[in-house]
Write an enzyme that holds these catalytic residues in place. Sequence first.
Site, PDB file in Angstrom:
ATOM      1  N   GLY A 190       0.818  -1.202   0.000  1.00 36.45           N
ATOM      2  CA  GLY A 190       0.000   0.000   0.000  1.00 36.45           C
ATOM      3  C   GLY A 190       0.851   1.250   0.000  1.00 36.45           C
ATOM      4  O   GLY A 190       2.071   1.197   0.101  1.00 36.45           O
ATOM      5  N   ARG A 254      -0.570  -4.965  -4.780  1.00 38.43           N
ATOM      6  CA  ARG A 254      -0.325  -6.138  -3.944  1.00 38.43           C
ATOM      7  C   ARG A 254      -0.311  -7.375  -4.831  1.00 38.43           C
ATOM      8  O   ARG A 254      -0.888  -7.397  -5.905  1.00 38.43           O
ATOM      9  CB  ARG A 254      -1.403  -6.269  -2.862  1.00 38.43           C
ATOM     10  CG  ARG A 254      -1.471  -5.069  -1.928  1.00 38.43           C
ATOM     11  CD  ARG A 254      -2.461  -5.290  -0.797  1.00 38.43           C
ATOM     12  NE  ARG A 254      -2.628  -4.104   0.017  1.00 38.43           N
ATOM     13  CZ  ARG A 254      -1.821  -3.756   1.009  1.00 38.43           C
ATOM     14  NH1 ARG A 254      -0.782  -4.512   1.307  1.00 38.43           N
ATOM     15  NH2 ARG A 254      -2.050  -2.652   1.708  1.00 38.43           N
ATOM     16  N   GLY A 255       0.342  -8.418  -4.355  1.00 35.61           N
ATOM     17  CA  GLY A 255       0.423  -9.649  -5.125  1.00 35.61           C
ATOM     18  C   GLY A 255       1.429  -9.539  -6.250  1.00 35.61           C
ATOM     19  O   GLY A 255       2.188  -8.573  -6.345  1.00 35.61           O
ATOM     20  N   THR A 282       6.358  -8.067   1.122  1.00 31.96           N
ATOM     21  CA  THR A 282       7.224  -7.644   0.021  1.00 31.96           C
ATOM     22  C   THR A 282       8.652  -8.109   0.248  1.00 31.96           C
ATOM     23  O   THR A 282       9.343  -8.554  -0.683  1.00 31.96           O
ATOM     24  CB  THR A 282       7.191  -6.114  -0.119  1.00 31.96           C
ATOM     25  OG1 THR A 282       5.842  -5.697  -0.373  1.00 31.96           O
ATOM     26  CG2 THR A 282       8.089  -5.652  -1.245  1.00 31.96           C
ATOM     27  N   ILE A 309       3.900   1.613   7.321  1.00 32.73           N
ATOM     28  CA  ILE A 309       3.394   2.732   8.104  1.00 32.73           C
ATOM     29  C   ILE A 309       3.077   2.297   9.526  1.00 32.73           C
ATOM     30  O   ILE A 309       3.069   3.104  10.463  1.00 32.73           O
ATOM     31  CB  ILE A 309       2.149   3.332   7.400  1.00 32.73           C
ATOM     32  CG1 ILE A 309       1.945   4.788   7.821  1.00 32.73           C
ATOM     33  CG2 ILE A 309       0.920   2.495   7.660  1.00 32.73           C
ATOM     34  CD1 ILE A 309       0.921   5.522   6.978  1.00 32.73           C
ATOM     35  N   ASP A 310       2.845   0.977   9.723  1.00 30.55           N
ATOM     36  CA  ASP A 310       2.501   0.451  11.051  1.00 30.55           C
ATOM     37  C   ASP A 310       3.705   0.341  11.980  1.00 30.55           C
ATOM     38  O   ASP A 310       3.542   0.060  13.161  1.00 30.55           O
ATOM     39  CB  ASP A 310       1.863  -0.939  10.927  1.00 30.55           C
ATOM     40  CG  ASP A 310       0.500  -0.892  10.267  1.00 30.55           C
ATOM     41  OD1 ASP A 310      -0.019   0.215  10.066  1.00 30.55           O
ATOM     42  OD2 ASP A 310      -0.048  -1.968   9.954  1.00 30.55           O
ATOM     43  N   MET A 353      -4.378   3.164  11.673  1.00 29.20           N
ATOM     44  CA  MET A 353      -3.771   1.975  11.103  1.00 29.20           C
ATOM     45  C   MET A 353      -3.083   1.157  12.192  1.00 29.20           C
ATOM     46  O   MET A 353      -2.703   1.666  13.233  1.00 29.20           O
ATOM     47  CB  MET A 353      -2.754   2.341  10.024  1.00 29.20           C
ATOM     48  CG  MET A 353      -3.372   2.977   8.787  1.00 29.20           C
ATOM     49  SD  MET A 353      -3.705   4.714   9.049  1.00 29.20           S
ATOM     50  CE  MET A 353      -2.072   5.389   9.014  1.00 29.20           C
ATOM     51  N   GLU A 409      -6.764  -0.531  14.010  1.00 26.63           N
ATOM     52  CA  GLU A 409      -7.682  -1.302  13.167  1.00 26.63           C
ATOM     53  C   GLU A 409      -7.693  -2.787  13.487  1.00 26.63           C
ATOM     54  O   GLU A 409      -8.690  -3.475  13.266  1.00 26.63           O
ATOM     55  CB  GLU A 409      -7.329  -1.110  11.692  1.00 26.63           C
ATOM     56  CG  GLU A 409      -5.942  -1.598  11.313  1.00 26.63           C
ATOM     57  CD  GLU A 409      -5.623  -1.410   9.852  1.00 26.63           C
ATOM     58  OE1 GLU A 409      -6.552  -1.557   9.020  1.00 26.63           O
ATOM     59  OE2 GLU A 409      -4.466  -1.119   9.522  1.00 26.63           O
ATOM     60  N   MET A 462      -6.332   9.189   4.064  1.00 34.25           N
ATOM     61  CA  MET A 462      -5.800  10.551   4.051  1.00 34.25           C
ATOM     62  C   MET A 462      -4.362  10.559   4.561  1.00 34.25           C
ATOM     63  O   MET A 462      -3.516  11.296   4.058  1.00 34.25           O
ATOM     64  CB  MET A 462      -6.668  11.453   4.928  1.00 34.25           C
ATOM     65  CG  MET A 462      -8.081  11.637   4.414  1.00 34.25           C
ATOM     66  SD  MET A 462      -9.101  12.595   5.549  1.00 34.25           S
ATOM     67  CE  MET A 462      -8.274  14.171   5.483  1.00 34.25           C
TER      68      MET A 462
END
Length: 538
Positions: A190, A254-255, A282, A309-310, A353, A409, A462
């Site tokens: 992402g 993705r994939g 990845t 980002i997590d 997230m 999440e 966002m």
Amino acid sequence: METLSHAITTSASPKLTLPQNYNVSCRLLRCRQGFSSLNLRTLRSQRRSRVFSKVECNQQSSKNNIDFSDHDWKSKFQQDFEKRFKIPHITDLFPDYHSFPSTFCLRMRTPVNEDFAEGYPSDEEWHGYINNNDRVLLKVIHYSSPASAGAECIDPDCTWVEQWVHRAGPREKIYFKPEEVKAAIVTCGGLCPGLNDVIRQIVITLEIYGVKNIVGIPFGYRGFSGKDLAEMPLSRKVVQNVHLSGGSLLGVSRGGPPVSEIVNSMEERGINMLFVLGGNGTHAGANAIHNECRKRKLKVAVVGVPKTIDNDILLMDKTFGFDTAVEEAQRAINSAYIEAHSAFHGIGVVKLMGRSSGFIAMQSSLASGQVDICLIPEVPFRLHGPHGVLRHLKYLIETKGSAVVCVAEGAGQNLIEKTNATDASGNIVLGDIGVHIQQETRKYFKEIAIPADVKYIDPTYMIRACRANASDGILCTVLGQNAVHGAFAGYSGITVGICNTHYVYFPIPEVISHPREVDPNSRMWHRCLTSTGQPDFV
């Protein structure tokens, strides 16, 4: 990339596990079993016995158990650690492979000439190179007791064992001739703030080495198989201002195709340096590509740059995009606070997230000072009951008049119906815990006849599309530069990261075995609880 992840998982050999990883399988097992049998006393007991359960879990799951009764166990552990953290080098496959003086030298204010007619320039007086034997200490705290907050101990006595990893940076000798290099960059998964910054620095650093043939692979690993997806020529002129906007210049997806097809495509295109920007899945793909290249005896360097980002990649201080996410989350939290504070019995719910790791929710709550309840995947909670979240919200409404909830999440997935669906990367599609909390809160206050105005904010997309802030911009710059330095130094199957404020190279398998998680007994989580003032919701 399910096939790529499978390729690396099945090929991993038995090994000793780092201390912070010992309790993961046990913690995940408890999550899957649910929390109905947990109570406050049980939870606190589990936290106190955390270190010893790590050792026990590891001994049950690992074929290479640590025998602490062996007086030589410490040296054996260090030997095993050094073996695992040895980073693959091109000379492992080609022992007689010739090296060259580095073309990277900051004393040269102009790029090296195009044809290298006079050989490769070198400057023995420049002391800007990293020695291959330079190391960085992985752990810097010597815990004196397993009962210390956040203790990560190898044995029950918390014996100090030095663990060293490879320092990143330019080497005096390189193993690729710049004029023979075709470098490719691919961004997978992402979106994340900072992708363009890393792309830019990889291109700029490659050009300083003297590389002229640089391309971008469009839309992740998919770009290796799509005949209608042409590679994008890259140069400093192309990427000069790309960092001023969010997203990815190359696109993401993705994939992707099987590993063999990707390597076939690399051979056909003449790619001998591949820079892969992505998260755990990845990187699993990148490691599988590295292994396939070795199997075919190809002189190729595959280097990863961790993008999540997590902030859930093991062993690293942080990953790029995380600081920006925490900063941007402040806007959502502040909006929720204003909405809640301005309404009669207002409650603001913000979902951030964090599929399996609650770092963004924790740090955002700590930074804002406006959050009353922070919920993360690593810490179980109940909504209902005398010690549940809803009862505490009632208390907050009665005492403060408003409340703000920040939830990751991946938190509370045991409370909502599972979808059993997966995305293209093989990740389980999570239920929407934010919407669930909003609905249950409205229902609860209606049942007890107390008016409540509940507002829900989900700023996920966002935040992902934002431009990197200054802190992430610096991190991206250094990661991109060190990725190129690692490739030219002849390393492959590695990723670059920041460890104890220093930049290092890790072998990919050591950072992708599972997501990094918030330790509920860590000082940072304790600081968050001190800030919110929330109780244990069990």
